[in-house]
Scaffold this motif. Structure first.
Motif, PDB file in Angstrom:
ATOM      1  N   TRP A 192       0.822  -1.226   0.000  1.00  0.00           N
ATOM      2  CA  TRP A 192       0.000   0.000   0.000  1.00  0.00           C
ATOM      3  C   TRP A 192       0.854   1.274   0.000  1.00  0.00           C
ATOM      4  O   TRP A 192       0.434   2.304  -0.526  1.00  0.00           O
ATOM      5  N   ASP A 217      -5.530  -4.662   6.591  1.00  0.00           N
ATOM      6  CA  ASP A 217      -5.212  -3.257   6.829  1.00  0.00           C
ATOM      7  C   ASP A 217      -3.899  -3.079   7.603  1.00  0.00           C
ATOM      8  O   ASP A 217      -3.414  -4.004   8.259  1.00  0.00           O
ATOM      9  N   TRP A 218      -3.360  -1.879   7.479  1.00  0.00           N
ATOM     10  CA  TRP A 218      -2.120  -1.457   8.156  1.00  0.00           C
ATOM     11  C   TRP A 218      -2.448  -0.390   9.183  1.00  0.00           C
ATOM     12  O   TRP A 218      -3.177   0.559   8.881  1.00  0.00           O
ATOM     13  N   THR A 220      -0.566   1.640  12.820  1.00  0.00           N
ATOM     14  CA  THR A 220       0.527   1.760  13.778  1.00  0.00           C
ATOM     15  C   THR A 220      -0.059   2.188  15.116  1.00  0.00           C
ATOM     16  O   THR A 220      -1.167   2.731  15.159  1.00  0.00           O
ATOM     17  N   LEU A 222       3.109  -0.528  15.453  1.00  0.00           N
ATOM     18  CA  LEU A 222       3.286  -1.943  15.175  1.00  0.00           C
ATOM     19  C   LEU A 222       3.310  -2.714  16.491  1.00  0.00           C
ATOM     20  O   LEU A 222       3.773  -2.201  17.500  1.00  0.00           O
ATOM     21  N   GLY A 234     -10.483  -1.493   7.285  1.00  0.00           N
ATOM     22  CA  GLY A 234     -11.251  -0.397   7.867  1.00  0.00           C
ATOM     23  C   GLY A 234     -10.708   0.061   9.207  1.00  0.00           C
ATOM     24  O   GLY A 234     -11.057   1.138   9.681  1.00  0.00           O
ATOM     25  N   GLU A 235      -9.837  -0.750   9.799  1.00  0.00           N
ATOM     26  CA  GLU A 235      -9.292  -0.374  11.105  1.00  0.00           C
ATOM     27  C   GLU A 235      -7.950   0.334  10.974  1.00  0.00           C
ATOM     28  O   GLU A 235      -7.328   0.678  11.983  1.00  0.00           O
ATOM     29  N   GLY A 236      -7.491   0.527   9.755  1.00  0.00           N
ATOM     30  CA  GLY A 236      -6.196   1.174   9.560  1.00  0.00           C
ATOM     31  C   GLY A 236      -6.275   2.253   8.509  1.00  0.00           C
ATOM     32  O   GLY A 236      -7.317   2.897   8.347  1.00  0.00           O
ATOM     33  N   VAL A 237      -5.184   2.430   7.786  1.00  0.00           N
ATOM     34  CA  VAL A 237      -5.066   3.587   6.892  1.00  0.00           C
ATOM     35  C   VAL A 237      -5.085   3.233   5.411  1.00  0.00           C
ATOM     36  O   VAL A 237      -4.967   4.118   4.565  1.00  0.00           O
TER      37      VAL A 237
END
Lengths: 290, 290
Positions: A192, A217-218, A220, A222, A234-237
């Motif tokens: 991504w 999803d990605w 931070t 980490l 949907g829980e990341g960027v």
């Protein structure tokens, strides 16, 4: 979460419900109304390939990929030979399972290249050994009707997990081989961030190299174990709109896998994980499948 | 460790001895026989710019870079304006400190782009705002004789720290501006994994864009705080030979900084850290300076 909201193209990668054995994984996936599953070698071999194939056939699920081969960055020697033999077994498993799965199953073996051999700083050499290993396996894959899906992994894994770090690099290597024999795994988590990602997805399509499209999803920070950094969509960027549209624009028509390595998700009830995965998929990916 | 083994091109980035105030940082660096230092804004502003410049001049050290500006991925508004004003102050500081340093000092301001604004998934837009911000700052930098060094950061920081992830991407953006006004920071830690790294270093040289070359090592497992993953050269997997030779082949003739974010190193005695850094530099980088 009711079954009718499950996208027909969703596939649950078995690693998402890592602690479920094969029987449980197949059951919770099918019971949720999901139509497809990606399997892992260890739980398959736990019951034996023939039994696993029968269980898969009985489940009525499609088979979307087998995880995983690869780990062939070692220099010449018995360890490398053993790794190549493991890959040949994985190719056979992939062919058998794809034949056992429902119509629309894909004979795709995902390959994680492997990291730098212990004590080595020769990244260029390790990458060339990946190309050599594919050369050693391509005939076996072709004979079995299996596509080897070379997976670029996020650069944070370049030293210890996979020396193939970008989709462009995977395509450069795949280009030495026939489409249909060597392709690439396109996984949003790993690529991504790449400034060239949309161009490389388009190129992968032109070259007929997208063997599997996988989403998660990605986010931070980490976790302490960077391998377990994958999240529900949907829980990341990650912008699943642009990436999914780019993959669809290539004509990709296979199942789309969700593979989540995440300690919290693994600790959760498998049925609930599959339901949450299906809901996240419907919310973030389905609107872009055109 | 005796002073005569210290490479004359080594510069200690002040972040390597983060807990030392400016006076201590200058003293331990000079006392070790190191000839150059890269400073950070916070300890400089703690004593005030004029005092800092006098202290630097008195130290006899060269000034190799100022850290750091950037963090300008926000959309238009007061916060973005404030960030740009901060960058203008950093440009002035850079010019003042470079003038105060010994002959061979470099008026280079390192820029960390910044991550995605909170709640945003628009990576493409954030990257364009970096280009726009450089456009807003280029005249100020040129007037001050300062080079803005856009630093690509490792892709694991793309979401929360720096949306500029590869040297090629930094060069694409820098190409909109005059060489000498906008360049790139070439830091081994951030770019060692890139399959295109050697080509992009050569390109950076042709384009006269290498504003600073910085070295430190990569090793896994990553620490719990992924920002603190930097190691003494030789303790990880980076091949300093090929990277350093590539940078030298471009004609790069400035100091080479070592910047270590690492909790264990920060907890160590600053003088010992500088001595270890000098020894690691002599062992891993000096042989390739031709």
């Amino acid at each position: 979460m009711t079954p009718q909201t499950v996208d027909p193209r969703l596939s649950i990668n078995q690693a998402t419900i890592k602690h479920a054995d094969l029987a449980t994984a197949l059951a919770v996936t099918a019971d949720a109304g999901v139509q497809s599953i990606g399997l892992w070698r260890e739980p398959v071999n736990e019951v034996g390939l023939d039994v696993a194939a029968r269980m898969l056939a009985d489940s009525g699920l499609r088979f979307s990929s087998h995880c995983r081969g690869g780990f062939f960055t070692l220099p010449a020697g018995p360890e490398r030979d053993a790794a190549l033999d493991e890959n040949r077994r994985a190719i056979e498993e992939t062919a058998t399972l794809a034949a056992a799965g429902a119509d629309g199953s894909a004979a795709v073996l995902v390959l994680v290249a492997g990291g730098l051999p212990a004590g080595s700083r020769d990244l260029v050499g390790a990458r060339e050994r990946v190309r050599d290993a594919l050369g050693a396996l391509a005939d076996d894959a072709k004979a079995a009707g299996v596509t080897l899906a070379l997976e670029p992994l996020h650069p944070m894994y370049a030293s210890d997990r996979a020396v193939i770090s970008t989709l462009g690099q995977a395509l450069d290597i795949a280009g030495d081989f026939e489409p249909g024999v060597v392709g690439a795994a396109v996984d949003t988590f790993h690529i991504w961030w790449d400034p060239q990602v949309l161009d490389q997805i388009a190129r992968a399509g032109r070259d007929r190299r997208i063997a599997t499209y996988q989403v998660c999803d990605w986010r931070t920070p980490l976790p302490a174990d960077a391998l377990l950094a994958r999240h529900y969509m949907g829980e990341g960027v990650i912008d699943f709109a642009s990436l999914t549209q780019a993959v669809m624009a290539t004509g990709y028509d296979r199942d789309i896998e969700v593979e989540l390595f995440n300690a919290d998700i693994w600790a959760d009830d498998p049925a609930r994980v599959v339901a949450r995965t299906a809901a996240a998929f419907s919310a973030t990916v389905s609107p872009h499948l055109g």
